[in-house]
Design a protein around this motif. Structure first.
Motif, PDB file in Angstrom:
ATOM      1  N   ASP A  66     -37.831   4.367  25.271  1.00  0.00           N
ATOM      2  CA  ASP A  66     -36.457   4.176  25.754  1.00  0.00           C
ATOM      3  C   ASP A  66     -35.641   3.330  24.782  1.00  0.00           C
ATOM      4  N   LEU A  67     -36.272   2.344  24.168  1.00  0.00           N
ATOM      5  CA  LEU A  67     -35.586   1.487  23.202  1.00  0.00           C
ATOM      6  C   LEU A  67     -35.290   2.247  21.907  1.00  0.00           C
ATOM      7  N   LEU A  68     -36.214   3.090  21.477  1.00  0.00           N
ATOM      8  CA  LEU A  68     -36.078   3.778  20.190  1.00  0.00           C
ATOM      9  C   LEU A  68     -35.195   5.022  20.248  1.00  0.00           C
ATOM     10  N   LYS A  69     -35.116   5.644  21.407  1.00  0.00           N
ATOM     11  CA  LYS A  69     -34.395   6.914  21.540  1.00  0.00           C
ATOM     12  C   LYS A  69     -32.945   6.840  21.049  1.00  0.00           C
ATOM     13  N   PRO A  70     -32.171   5.814  21.408  1.00  0.00           N
ATOM     14  CA  PRO A  70     -30.793   5.756  20.908  1.00  0.00           C
ATOM     15  C   PRO A  70     -30.693   5.687  19.382  1.00  0.00           C
ATOM     16  N   HIS A  71     -31.777   5.302  18.722  1.00  0.00           N
ATOM     17  CA  HIS A  71     -31.808   5.225  17.262  1.00  0.00           C
ATOM     18  C   HIS A  71     -32.363   6.505  16.644  1.00  0.00           C
ATOM     19  N   GLY A  72     -32.630   7.501  17.492  1.00  0.00           N
ATOM     20  CA  GLY A  72     -33.120   8.787  17.004  1.00  0.00           C
ATOM     21  C   GLY A  72     -34.555   8.759  16.525  1.00  0.00           C
ATOM     22  N   THR A  86     -37.347   3.842   2.458  1.00  0.00           N
ATOM     23  CA  THR A  86     -36.105   3.606   1.714  1.00  0.00           C
ATOM     24  C   THR A  86     -35.421   2.342   2.217  1.00  0.00           C
ATOM     25  N   ALA A  87     -34.353   1.972   1.517  1.00  0.00           N
ATOM     26  CA  ALA A  87     -33.556   0.815   1.944  1.00  0.00           C
ATOM     27  C   ALA A  87     -32.976   1.076   3.338  1.00  0.00           C
ATOM     28  N   GLU A  88     -32.574   2.318   3.614  1.00  0.00           N
ATOM     29  CA  GLU A  88     -32.038   2.663   4.926  1.00  0.00           C
ATOM     30  C   GLU A  88     -33.119   2.531   6.002  1.00  0.00           C
ATOM     31  N   GLY A  89     -34.343   2.939   5.679  1.00  0.00           N
ATOM     32  CA  GLY A  89     -35.465   2.785   6.611  1.00  0.00           C
ATOM     33  C   GLY A  89     -35.749   1.325   6.893  1.00  0.00           C
ATOM     34  N   LEU A  90     -35.697   0.494   5.847  1.00  0.00           N
ATOM     35  CA  LEU A  90     -35.906  -0.945   6.021  1.00  0.00           C
ATOM     36  C   LEU A  90     -34.786  -1.567   6.856  1.00  0.00           C
ATOM     37  N   ARG A  91     -33.542  -1.108   6.628  1.00  0.00           N
ATOM     38  CA  ARG A  91     -32.410  -1.616   7.400  1.00  0.00           C
ATOM     39  C   ARG A  91     -32.581  -1.288   8.884  1.00  0.00           C
ATOM     40  N   LEU A  92     -33.019  -0.055   9.171  1.00  0.00           N
ATOM     41  CA  LEU A  92     -33.226   0.341  10.564  1.00  0.00           C
ATOM     42  C   LEU A  92     -34.333  -0.492  11.212  1.00  0.00           C
ATOM     43  N   LEU A  93     -35.429  -0.706  10.499  1.00  0.00           N
ATOM     44  CA  LEU A  93     -36.508  -1.543  11.048  1.00  0.00           C
ATOM     45  C   LEU A  93     -36.036  -2.970  11.280  1.00  0.00           C
ATOM     46  N   ASP A  94     -35.264  -3.511  10.333  1.00  0.00           N
ATOM     47  CA  ASP A  94     -34.733  -4.870  10.507  1.00  0.00           C
ATOM     48  C   ASP A  94     -33.867  -4.953  11.762  1.00  0.00           C
ATOM     49  N   GLU A  95     -33.088  -3.903  12.003  1.00  0.00           N
ATOM     50  CA  GLU A  95     -32.233  -3.849  13.185  1.00  0.00           C
ATOM     51  C   GLU A  95     -33.065  -3.782  14.474  1.00  0.00           C
ATOM     52  N   LEU A  96     -34.220  -3.129  14.397  1.00  0.00           N
ATOM     53  CA  LEU A  96     -35.062  -2.946  15.586  1.00  0.00           C
ATOM     54  C   LEU A  96     -36.072  -4.071  15.815  1.00  0.00           C
ATOM     55  N   GLU A 146     -39.388  -6.920  19.622  1.00  0.00           N
ATOM     56  CA  GLU A 146     -40.081  -8.161  19.973  1.00  0.00           C
ATOM     57  C   GLU A 146     -39.696  -8.620  21.381  1.00  0.00           C
ATOM     58  N   GLU A 147     -38.421  -8.531  21.713  1.00  0.00           N
ATOM     59  CA  GLU A 147     -37.955  -8.907  23.051  1.00  0.00           C
ATOM     60  C   GLU A 147     -38.520  -7.974  24.119  1.00  0.00           C
ATOM     61  N   LEU A 148     -38.616  -6.690  23.802  1.00  0.00           N
ATOM     62  CA  LEU A 148     -39.206  -5.726  24.737  1.00  0.00           C
ATOM     63  C   LEU A 148     -40.651  -6.109  25.037  1.00  0.00           C
ATOM     64  N   HIS A 149     -41.423  -6.386  23.997  1.00  0.00           N
ATOM     65  CA  HIS A 149     -42.825  -6.766  24.210  1.00  0.00           C
ATOM     66  C   HIS A 149     -42.931  -8.039  25.034  1.00  0.00           C
ATOM     67  N   ARG A 150     -42.045  -8.970  24.777  1.00  0.00           N
ATOM     68  CA  ARG A 150     -42.049 -10.229  25.533  1.00  0.00           C
ATOM     69  C   ARG A 150     -41.759  -9.953  27.014  1.00  0.00           C
ATOM     70  N   ARG A 151     -40.761  -9.100  27.278  1.00  0.00           N
ATOM     71  CA  ARG A 151     -40.419  -8.757  28.671  1.00  0.00           C
ATOM     72  C   ARG A 151     -41.563  -8.005  29.352  1.00  0.00           C
TER      73      ARG A 151
END
Length: 186
Positions: A63-69, A135-145, A150-155
């Motif tokens: 559910d968290l990842l779906k909006p990011h495709g 790629t840099a774009e892949g790293l940017r997406l991971l940084d965003e996620l 981490e908050e999802l796992h905590r919850r």
């Protein structure tokens, strides 16, 4: 109510004769239940409980990842490639590190490459090997996620005190070690 009371039967209606059924049931042999081993029952319950817990946790991640495709497996691939650094990994190596096995790793890599999140290139030293790198774009997406994941796992696991969470981790690693060729460092 008819004159003969509630049990009066009309001449046109035949009563249900279930006397044969009653005799048949009384002489029917009861099938013996298979003997169950107490350990197998517990192991089966633990297995089902693990599968249900994994599914519940994975649904939250999906559910968290779906909006990011991204699917959970695609996210896992990006994390694996981030960990590999600039040297990248061959397709077979990526597949071997996945949390859940996927027989069509090439298709997953194709989708990530078409989005510009990874690149693939043949090695100059061995043309049979195709290395995959984030790629840099892949790293940017991971940084965003990173923080939302981490908050999802905590919850998801907040109801477990730290000591129990550590015990659970140790038990799960132990269970995984006996049923898998993978080592605990994955």
């Amino acid at each position: 109510m008819p004159a003969g009371g509630p049990c009066t039967i009309s001449a046109n209606v035949c009563p249900l004769d279930n006397s044969r059924y009653n005799e048949y049931c009384s002489i029917m042999e009861k099938k013996a239940e298979p003997k169950r081993h107490p350990h197998a029952r517990l192991e089966a319950r633990v297995f089902v409980s693990l599968m249900r817990a994994a599914d519940a946790l994975a649904r939250g991640a999906e559910d968290l990842l779906k909006p990011h495709g991204l699917s959970g497996t695609q996210y896992n691939i990006l994390r694996i490639l981030r960990g590999a650094g600039e040297k990248g990994l061959a397709c077979r190596e990526v597949g071997g590190k996945l949390i859940s096995r996927d027989p069509d790793i090439t298709r997953l890599l194709d989708r990530l490459e078409s989005r510009g999140l990874i690149v693939r290139a043949r090695e100059a030293t061995d043309r049979r090997v195709v290395k995959t790198r984030i790629t840099a774009e892949g790293l940017r997406l991971l940084d965003e996620l990173d923080k939302p994941v981490e908050e999802l796992h905590r919850r998801q696991l907040r109801h477990l005190p730290a000591k129990e969470l550590r015990q659970l981790w140790i038990l799960l690693e132990s269970a995984r070690g006996t049923g898998s060729e993978r080592d605990a460092s994955d």
